[in-house]
Design a protein around this motif. Sequence first.
Motif, PDB file in Angstrom:
ATOM      1  N   PRO A  32       7.292   5.574   9.747  1.00  0.00           N
ATOM      2  CA  PRO A  32       6.944   6.984   9.961  1.00  0.00           C
ATOM      3  C   PRO A  32       5.447   7.203   9.708  1.00  0.00           C
ATOM      4  CG  PRO A  32       8.842   6.765   8.501  1.00  0.00           C
ATOM      5  CD  PRO A  32       8.287   5.403   8.700  1.00  0.00           C
ATOM      6  N   ILE A  33       4.900   8.255  10.275  1.00  0.00           N
ATOM      7  CA  ILE A  33       3.465   8.530  10.152  1.00  0.00           C
ATOM      8  C   ILE A  33       3.045   8.660   8.694  1.00  0.00           C
ATOM      9  CG2 ILE A  33       1.665  10.223  10.679  1.00  0.00           C
ATOM     10  CD1 ILE A  33       3.104  10.737  13.337  1.00  0.00           C
ATOM     11  N   ALA A  34       3.866   9.307   7.870  1.00  0.00           N
ATOM     12  CA  ALA A  34       3.514   9.484   6.458  1.00  0.00           C
ATOM     13  C   ALA A  34       3.373   8.142   5.740  1.00  0.00           C
ATOM     14  CB  ALA A  34       4.575  10.334   5.761  1.00  0.00           C
ATOM     15  N   ILE A  35       4.233   7.205   6.043  1.00  0.00           N
ATOM     16  CA  ILE A  35       4.166   5.876   5.415  1.00  0.00           C
ATOM     17  C   ILE A  35       2.921   5.135   5.901  1.00  0.00           C
ATOM     18  CG2 ILE A  35       5.329   3.639   5.215  1.00  0.00           C
ATOM     19  CD1 ILE A  35       6.713   5.852   3.655  1.00  0.00           C
ATOM     20  N   ARG A  36       2.620   5.238   7.202  1.00  0.00           N
ATOM     21  CA  ARG A  36       1.417   4.578   7.733  1.00  0.00           C
ATOM     22  C   ARG A  36       0.162   5.136   7.076  1.00  0.00           C
ATOM     23  NH1 ARG A  36       3.440   5.279  13.487  1.00  0.00           N
ATOM     24  NH2 ARG A  36       1.695   6.706  13.632  1.00  0.00           N
ATOM     25  N   GLU A  37       0.093   6.451   6.937  1.00  0.00           N
ATOM     26  CA  GLU A  37      -1.078   7.065   6.309  1.00  0.00           C
ATOM     27  C   GLU A  37      -1.212   6.630   4.850  1.00  0.00           C
ATOM     28  OE1 GLU A  37      -0.372  11.199   7.035  1.00  0.00           O
ATOM     29  OE2 GLU A  37      -1.302  11.115   9.028  1.00  0.00           O
TER      30      GLU A  37
ATOM     31  N   HIS B 116      -4.166   3.260   0.920  1.00  0.00           N
ATOM     32  CA  HIS B 116      -4.115   2.314  -0.205  1.00  0.00           C
ATOM     33  C   HIS B 116      -4.899   1.036   0.069  1.00  0.00           C
ATOM     34  CE1 HIS B 116      -2.280  -0.771  -2.846  1.00  0.00           C
ATOM     35  NE2 HIS B 116      -2.277   0.226  -3.729  1.00  0.00           N
ATOM     36  N   HIS B 117      -4.892   0.566   1.311  1.00  0.00           N
ATOM     37  CA  HIS B 117      -5.558  -0.690   1.667  1.00  0.00           C
ATOM     38  C   HIS B 117      -6.823  -0.391   2.469  1.00  0.00           C
ATOM     39  CE1 HIS B 117      -2.218  -3.123   0.281  1.00  0.00           C
ATOM     40  NE2 HIS B 117      -1.398  -2.296   0.892  1.00  0.00           N
ATOM     41  N   PRO B 118      -8.000  -0.729   1.933  1.00  0.00           N
ATOM     42  CA  PRO B 118      -9.253  -0.422   2.641  1.00  0.00           C
ATOM     43  C   PRO B 118      -9.427  -1.284   3.896  1.00  0.00           C
ATOM     44  CG  PRO B 118      -9.708  -1.720   0.683  1.00  0.00           C
ATOM     45  CD  PRO B 118      -8.240  -1.394   0.654  1.00  0.00           C
ATOM     46  N   ILE B 119     -10.206  -0.781   4.835  1.00  0.00           N
ATOM     47  CA  ILE B 119     -10.522  -1.529   6.048  1.00  0.00           C
ATOM     48  C   ILE B 119     -11.240  -2.814   5.656  1.00  0.00           C
ATOM     49  CG2 ILE B 119     -11.906  -1.520   8.162  1.00  0.00           C
ATOM     50  CD1 ILE B 119     -11.361   1.472   8.348  1.00  0.00           C
ATOM     51  N   GLY B 120     -10.818  -3.911   6.223  1.00  0.00           N
ATOM     52  CA  GLY B 120     -11.404  -5.215   5.916  1.00  0.00           C
ATOM     53  C   GLY B 120     -10.559  -6.042   4.978  1.00  0.00           C
ATOM     54  N   SER B 121      -9.601  -5.422   4.283  1.00  0.00           N
ATOM     55  CA  SER B 121      -8.719  -6.194   3.409  1.00  0.00           C
ATOM     56  C   SER B 121      -7.694  -6.939   4.266  1.00  0.00           C
ATOM     57  CB  SER B 121      -8.010  -5.278   2.408  1.00  0.00           C
ATOM     58  OG  SER B 121      -7.124  -4.400   3.074  1.00  0.00           O
ATOM     59  N   ALA B 122      -7.135  -7.998   3.717  1.00  0.00           N
ATOM     60  CA  ALA B 122      -6.170  -8.800   4.472  1.00  0.00           C
ATOM     61  C   ALA B 122      -4.943  -7.986   4.893  1.00  0.00           C
ATOM     62  CB  ALA B 122      -5.760 -10.031   3.665  1.00  0.00           C
ATOM     63  N   PRO B 123      -4.344  -7.193   3.989  1.00  0.00           N
ATOM     64  CA  PRO B 123      -3.176  -6.413   4.434  1.00  0.00           C
ATOM     65  C   PRO B 123      -3.510  -5.424   5.546  1.00  0.00           C
ATOM     66  CG  PRO B 123      -3.294  -6.433   2.040  1.00  0.00           C
ATOM     67  CD  PRO B 123      -4.553  -7.055   2.546  1.00  0.00           C
TER      68      PRO B 123
ATOM     69  N   ALA C 289      -3.308  -3.732  11.163  1.00  0.00           N
ATOM     70  CA  ALA C 289      -3.984  -3.275  12.378  1.00  0.00           C
ATOM     71  C   ALA C 289      -3.668  -4.186  13.560  1.00  0.00           C
ATOM     72  CB  ALA C 289      -5.491  -3.207  12.145  1.00  0.00           C
ATOM     73  N   LEU C 290      -3.649  -5.486  13.335  1.00  0.00           N
ATOM     74  CA  LEU C 290      -3.324  -6.407  14.426  1.00  0.00           C
ATOM     75  C   LEU C 290      -1.908  -6.170  14.938  1.00  0.00           C
ATOM     76  CD1 LEU C 290      -4.900  -9.719  13.097  1.00  0.00           C
ATOM     77  CD2 LEU C 290      -5.643  -8.393  15.082  1.00  0.00           C
ATOM     78  N   GLY C 291      -0.984  -6.027  14.017  1.00  0.00           N
ATOM     79  CA  GLY C 291       0.402  -5.800  14.421  1.00  0.00           C
ATOM     80  C   GLY C 291       0.599  -4.446  15.081  1.00  0.00           C
ATOM     81  N   PHE C 292      -0.044  -3.430  14.549  1.00  0.00           N
ATOM     82  CA  PHE C 292       0.135  -2.076  15.063  1.00  0.00           C
ATOM     83  C   PHE C 292      -0.523  -1.882  16.420  1.00  0.00           C
ATOM     84  CE2 PHE C 292      -1.054   2.428  15.357  1.00  0.00           C
ATOM     85  CZ  PHE C 292       0.202   3.005  15.233  1.00  0.00           C
ATOM     86  N   TRP C 293      -1.769  -2.304  16.551  1.00  0.00           N
ATOM     87  CA  TRP C 293      -2.513  -2.016  17.775  1.00  0.00           C
ATOM     88  C   TRP C 293      -2.289  -3.040  18.877  1.00  0.00           C
ATOM     89  CZ3 TRP C 293      -3.816   2.695  18.277  1.00  0.00           C
ATOM     90  CH2 TRP C 293      -4.131   3.459  17.165  1.00  0.00           C
TER      91      TRP C 293
END
Length: 68
Positions: free
Chosen positions: A33-38, A43-50, A55-59
């Motif tokens: 859900p959108i709330a979970i994605r947000e 929680h995880h900054p851009i550039g972190s492994a998670p 992003a790879l899986g989603f986009w």
Amino acid sequence: MAIEVEKWIKPQDDPSLSIRVRIPKSTANPAWPIAIREKFEAHHPIGSAPRTCYALGFWLGNRRGDIA
């Protein structure tokens, strides 16, 4: 598709062409859900492994094994 629309293959008494397969909807891996994605993105900054894997899986929609 190649037979019905593009006429690339000419069927010659092929009984398999009359079979229509209905693919059932899967509930095994529902979308987040959108709330979970947000919450995950906050929680995880851009550039972190998670976040990169997310992003790879989603986009791109790749399989989990391909991303790993």
